[in-house]
Write a protein that holds these residues in place. Structure first.
Motif, PDB file in Angstrom:
ATOM      1  N   HIS A 211     -13.773   6.710  -5.791  1.00 54.65           N
ATOM      2  CA  HIS A 211     -12.364   7.115  -5.872  1.00 54.65           C
ATOM      3  C   HIS A 211     -11.557   6.769  -4.610  1.00 54.65           C
ATOM      4  O   HIS A 211     -10.421   7.216  -4.479  1.00 54.65           O
ATOM      5  CB  HIS A 211     -12.241   8.626  -6.154  1.00 54.65           C
ATOM      6  CG  HIS A 211     -13.064   9.086  -7.319  1.00 54.65           C
ATOM      7  ND1 HIS A 211     -12.776   8.718  -8.615  1.00 54.65           N
ATOM      8  CD2 HIS A 211     -14.178   9.863  -7.368  1.00 54.65           C
ATOM      9  CE1 HIS A 211     -13.679   9.256  -9.432  1.00 54.65           C
ATOM     10  NE2 HIS A 211     -14.534   9.952  -8.706  1.00 54.65           N
ATOM     11  N   ASN A 212     -12.148   5.958  -3.743  1.00 61.73           N
ATOM     12  CA  ASN A 212     -11.448   5.593  -2.509  1.00 61.73           C
ATOM     13  C   ASN A 212     -11.375   4.072  -2.353  1.00 61.73           C
ATOM     14  O   ASN A 212     -11.466   3.554  -1.249  1.00 61.73           O
ATOM     15  CB  ASN A 212     -12.139   6.215  -1.292  1.00 61.73           C
ATOM     16  CG  ASN A 212     -11.240   6.204  -0.063  1.00 61.73           C
ATOM     17  OD1 ASN A 212     -10.084   6.634  -0.121  1.00 61.73           O
ATOM     18  ND2 ASN A 212     -11.751   5.699   1.051  1.00 61.73           N
ATOM     19  N   TYR A 213     -11.212   3.387  -3.499  1.00 62.81           N
ATOM     20  CA  TYR A 213     -11.123   1.925  -3.432  1.00 62.81           C
ATOM     21  C   TYR A 213     -10.266   1.387  -4.574  1.00 62.81           C
ATOM     22  O   TYR A 213     -10.189   1.961  -5.659  1.00 62.81           O
ATOM     23  CB  TYR A 213     -12.514   1.283  -3.489  1.00 62.81           C
ATOM     24  CG  TYR A 213     -13.339   1.627  -4.717  1.00 62.81           C
ATOM     25  CD1 TYR A 213     -13.282   0.855  -5.872  1.00 62.81           C
ATOM     26  CD2 TYR A 213     -14.180   2.745  -4.720  1.00 62.81           C
ATOM     27  CE1 TYR A 213     -14.033   1.162  -6.990  1.00 62.81           C
ATOM     28  CE2 TYR A 213     -14.945   3.066  -5.829  1.00 62.81           C
ATOM     29  CZ  TYR A 213     -14.863   2.269  -6.965  1.00 62.81           C
ATOM     30  OH  TYR A 213     -15.615   2.586  -8.080  1.00 62.81           O
ATOM     31  N   TYR A 214      -9.592   0.283  -4.255  1.00 62.44           N
ATOM     32  CA  TYR A 214      -8.958  -0.540  -5.283  1.00 62.44           C
ATOM     33  C   TYR A 214      -9.988  -1.588  -5.696  1.00 62.44           C
ATOM     34  O   TYR A 214     -10.810  -2.021  -4.880  1.00 62.44           O
ATOM     35  CB  TYR A 214      -7.705  -1.223  -4.742  1.00 62.44           C
ATOM     36  CG  TYR A 214      -6.542  -0.284  -4.541  1.00 62.44           C
ATOM     37  CD1 TYR A 214      -5.598  -0.087  -5.546  1.00 62.44           C
ATOM     38  CD2 TYR A 214      -6.372   0.401  -3.334  1.00 62.44           C
ATOM     39  CE1 TYR A 214      -4.516   0.765  -5.361  1.00 62.44           C
ATOM     40  CE2 TYR A 214      -5.304   1.264  -3.139  1.00 62.44           C
ATOM     41  CZ  TYR A 214      -4.378   1.446  -4.163  1.00 62.44           C
ATOM     42  OH  TYR A 214      -3.319   2.303  -3.979  1.00 62.44           O
ATOM     43  N   LEU A 215      -9.931  -2.010  -6.943  1.00 66.50           N
ATOM     44  CA  LEU A 215     -10.966  -2.884  -7.493  1.00 66.50           C
ATOM     45  C   LEU A 215     -10.363  -4.145  -8.093  1.00 66.50           C
ATOM     46  O   LEU A 215      -9.287  -4.114  -8.696  1.00 66.50           O
ATOM     47  CB  LEU A 215     -11.745  -2.122  -8.575  1.00 66.50           C
ATOM     48  CG  LEU A 215     -12.896  -2.851  -9.283  1.00 66.50           C
ATOM     49  CD1 LEU A 215     -14.028  -3.140  -8.306  1.00 66.50           C
ATOM     50  CD2 LEU A 215     -13.406  -2.012 -10.457  1.00 66.50           C
ATOM     51  N   ALA A 287     -12.741   3.818  -9.661  1.00 66.42           N
ATOM     52  CA  ALA A 287     -11.778   3.149  -8.779  1.00 66.42           C
ATOM     53  C   ALA A 287     -10.495   3.964  -8.710  1.00 66.42           C
ATOM     54  O   ALA A 287     -10.060   4.546  -9.707  1.00 66.42           O
ATOM     55  CB  ALA A 287     -11.479   1.741  -9.294  1.00 66.42           C
ATOM     56  N   TYR A 288      -9.877   3.991  -7.541  1.00 65.31           N
ATOM     57  CA  TYR A 288      -8.565   4.637  -7.414  1.00 65.31           C
ATOM     58  C   TYR A 288      -7.525   3.837  -8.198  1.00 65.31           C
ATOM     59  O   TYR A 288      -6.664   4.392  -8.873  1.00 65.31           O
ATOM     60  CB  TYR A 288      -8.159   4.736  -5.943  1.00 65.31           C
ATOM     61  CG  TYR A 288      -6.809   5.388  -5.745  1.00 65.31           C
ATOM     62  CD1 TYR A 288      -6.680   6.776  -5.748  1.00 65.31           C
ATOM     63  CD2 TYR A 288      -5.656   4.616  -5.580  1.00 65.31           C
ATOM     64  CE1 TYR A 288      -5.433   7.380  -5.592  1.00 65.31           C
ATOM     65  CE2 TYR A 288      -4.409   5.206  -5.421  1.00 65.31           C
ATOM     66  CZ  TYR A 288      -4.308   6.592  -5.424  1.00 65.31           C
ATOM     67  OH  TYR A 288      -3.069   7.193  -5.274  1.00 65.31           O
ATOM     68  N   ALA A 306     -10.261  -2.922 -17.641  1.00 57.33           N
ATOM     69  CA  ALA A 306      -9.632  -2.085 -16.617  1.00 57.33           C
ATOM     70  C   ALA A 306      -8.760  -1.009 -17.262  1.00 57.33           C
ATOM     71  O   ALA A 306      -8.817   0.169 -16.886  1.00 57.33           O
ATOM     72  CB  ALA A 306      -8.810  -2.944 -15.666  1.00 57.33           C
ATOM     73  N   LEU A 307      -7.961  -1.400 -18.224  1.00 61.18           N
ATOM     74  CA  LEU A 307      -7.080  -0.439 -18.887  1.00 61.18           C
ATOM     75  C   LEU A 307      -7.872   0.627 -19.640  1.00 61.18           C
ATOM     76  O   LEU A 307      -7.433   1.773 -19.769  1.00 61.18           O
ATOM     77  CB  LEU A 307      -6.135  -1.158 -19.842  1.00 61.18           C
ATOM     78  CG  LEU A 307      -5.047  -2.018 -19.196  1.00 61.18           C
ATOM     79  CD1 LEU A 307      -4.365  -2.896 -20.235  1.00 61.18           C
ATOM     80  CD2 LEU A 307      -4.021  -1.153 -18.480  1.00 61.18           C
ATOM     81  N   SER A 308      -9.045   0.253 -20.126  1.00 62.35           N
ATOM     82  CA  SER A 308      -9.861   1.218 -20.863  1.00 62.35           C
ATOM     83  C   SER A 308     -10.640   2.149 -19.936  1.00 62.35           C
ATOM     84  O   SER A 308     -11.139   3.181 -20.386  1.00 62.35           O
ATOM     85  CB  SER A 308     -10.847   0.495 -21.791  1.00 62.35           C
ATOM     86  OG  SER A 308     -11.849  -0.173 -21.051  1.00 62.35           O
ATOM     87  N   SER A 309     -10.721   1.803 -18.648  1.00 61.74           N
ATOM     88  CA  SER A 309     -11.577   2.572 -17.729  1.00 61.74           C
ATOM     89  C   SER A 309     -10.844   3.155 -16.529  1.00 61.74           C
ATOM     90  O   SER A 309     -11.141   4.271 -16.105  1.00 61.74           O
ATOM     91  CB  SER A 309     -12.713   1.678 -17.215  1.00 61.74           C
ATOM     92  OG  SER A 309     -13.492   1.155 -18.261  1.00 61.74           O
ATOM     93  N   THR A 310      -9.909   2.407 -15.952  1.00 63.29           N
ATOM     94  CA  THR A 310      -9.258   2.799 -14.702  1.00 63.29           C
ATOM     95  C   THR A 310      -7.872   3.373 -15.004  1.00 63.29           C
ATOM     96  O   THR A 310      -7.122   2.809 -15.803  1.00 63.29           O
ATOM     97  CB  THR A 310      -9.130   1.583 -13.763  1.00 63.29           C
ATOM     98  OG1 THR A 310     -10.399   0.931 -13.656  1.00 63.29           O
ATOM     99  CG2 THR A 310      -8.676   2.018 -12.384  1.00 63.29           C
ATOM    100  N   ASN A 311      -7.530   4.463 -14.346  1.00 64.77           N
ATOM    101  CA  ASN A 311      -6.253   5.131 -14.637  1.00 64.77           C
ATOM    102  C   ASN A 311      -5.043   4.358 -14.133  1.00 64.77           C
ATOM    103  O   ASN A 311      -4.050   4.207 -14.831  1.00 64.77           O
ATOM    104  CB  ASN A 311      -6.246   6.538 -14.031  1.00 64.77           C
ATOM    105  CG  ASN A 311      -7.140   7.490 -14.799  1.00 64.77           C
ATOM    106  OD1 ASN A 311      -7.365   7.319 -15.989  1.00 64.77           O
ATOM    107  ND2 ASN A 311      -7.669   8.492 -14.113  1.00 64.77           N
TER     108      ASN A 311
END
Length: 386
Positions: A211-215, A287-288, A306-311
């Protein structure tokens, strides 16, 4: 029973890539469908046949002839399809060719298929002729090949509304028949828990905190705009990491280092590839935010995942990405300073706002891009022979 022959992917199972995942999911979801029988060409070192997901998979032995391998593979696979159709007296077969590599030979195979009572469908992928990795002569071949395949196809299936519009506008003199069916994505969450030893080990080895990274996940090629993203991230005030899961490309890596000196920024972390799909999904979920710089192609698989997993998803503002992300993402341009300001703004977003983006993104995937929905669209096309 409708027989559908698929040519152009590296094959199933075990190969990774957009087309390979598509064929895997198509046969998986249709493995109990008694109305469709799939025949899938697979690149291999022998000419064996086997069953997978109730599909007949046939290997095509390809000699080591450099960049011409892909063209040879498609031609050989198409020849084998025609032989099999003729030998087994298959009525009304559909041959679905993924990508436009063999345009100069399209008329030949169309005539053969029509003589056998079959149809030729193609998927043009994205704008392959725009990719920076190709030399000018190869780009010219891709464009010519696309033109000839679109001209001869009985149906062009496009995975993007914008690609369909491009095909219709560019080749309107051929009265091209098209159909839009997007690429798909999983809507389920990863089965890996936060305390999973495999996940913890991966984070520890890479020096990353959940939760402290951009991916970023994607091929390490110039048209995916790694230079802009890395440069802008280095300008930002973010205290988070930029984690990059990608393929090897020493030439591009050296160019970026010489230009940006990104290795001096400890936040920039190239971590190689991750082929464990459950682990990769969990890394996306933790991922943040997700950064997406792809600008060539249609519906991009990594964007859907990404859209299905990352907010929180930060996308390059081009029509392909807008089409997929709609209001469920935020957008940036390649204008200097634009992305760095957006990253600083994203860092300060409250949790409720981020969560709302995540809900919108997952809803968009579920309603428009779930594999179940996509394969149902293909079933309709294959059985109705639109």
């Amino acid at each position: 029973m409708q027989h559908v022959f698929i040519v152009g992917s590296k094959g199933i199972p075990g190969a990774y890539g957009g087309y390979e995942t598509f064929v895997d999911k198509l046969t998986e979801y249709h493995q109990n469908n008694s109305r469709i029988k799939y025949h899938v060409a697979c690149k291999g070192r022998d000419n064996l046949e086997f069953e997978y997901n109730n599909a007949r998979c046939f290997k095509i032995k390809v000699p080591n002839i450099g960049s011409a391998q892909a063209i040879y593979y498609d031609l050989k696979a198409l020849s084998e399809c025609c032989k099999y159709i003729k030998k087994n007296n298959i009525d009304n077969p559909i041959v679905y060719v993924l990508a436009c590599r063999i345009g100069p030979f399209a008329l030949h195979f169309k005539r053969k298929l029509h003589k056998l009572g079959g149809s030729l469908y193609i998927n043009p992928d994205g704008h392959e002729w725009k990719r920076a990795k190709w030399s000018l002569p190869i780009r010219m071949y891709w464009k010519f090949s696309e033109k000839m395949m679109v001209k001869q196809a009985d149906l062009v299936i496009c995975d993007s509304i914008n690609i369909e519009k491009y095909i219709q506008d560019t080749y309107k003199q051929y009265s091209v028949k098209t159909k839009y069916i997007a690429y798909g994505a999983e809507t389920k969450r990863s089965i890996i828990s936060d305390d999973n030893p495999k996940l913890i080990k991966w984070y520890h080895e890479k020096g990353i905190v959940a939760h402290n990274y951009y991916l970023i996940v994607g091929r390490f090629v110039r048209e995916n705009n790694y230079e802009t993203i890395i440069c802008e991230f280095m300008k930002s005030n973010s205290n988070k990491d930029l984690v990059i899961i990608t393929t090897a490309n020493d030439t591009l890596m050296d160019m970026l280092e010489n230009k940006l000196h990104f290795k001096s920024d400890k936040r920039i972390k190239f971590v190689g590839t991750v082929y464990d799909q459950e682990l990769l999904r969990k890394i996306r979920e933790n991922a943040y935010g997700y950064l997406h710089g792809h600008e060539v192609g249609g519906t991009n698989p990594s964007l859907l995942e990404a859209l299905s997993s990352t907010n929180l998803n930060l996308l390059l503002d081009v029509n392909f990405n807008r089409e997929v992300g709609s209001c469920a993402a935020i957008y940036w341009s390649k204008e200097q300073g634009d992305l760095s300001k957006l990253i600083d703004k994203a860092d300060k977003m409250n949790n409720d706002c981020i969560l709302q983006f995540g809900i919108s993104a997952k809803t968009r995937i579920k309603e428009n891009y779930s594999w179940e929905y996509i394969v149902n669209c293909y079933e309709e096309v294959f059985l109705c022979k639109i």
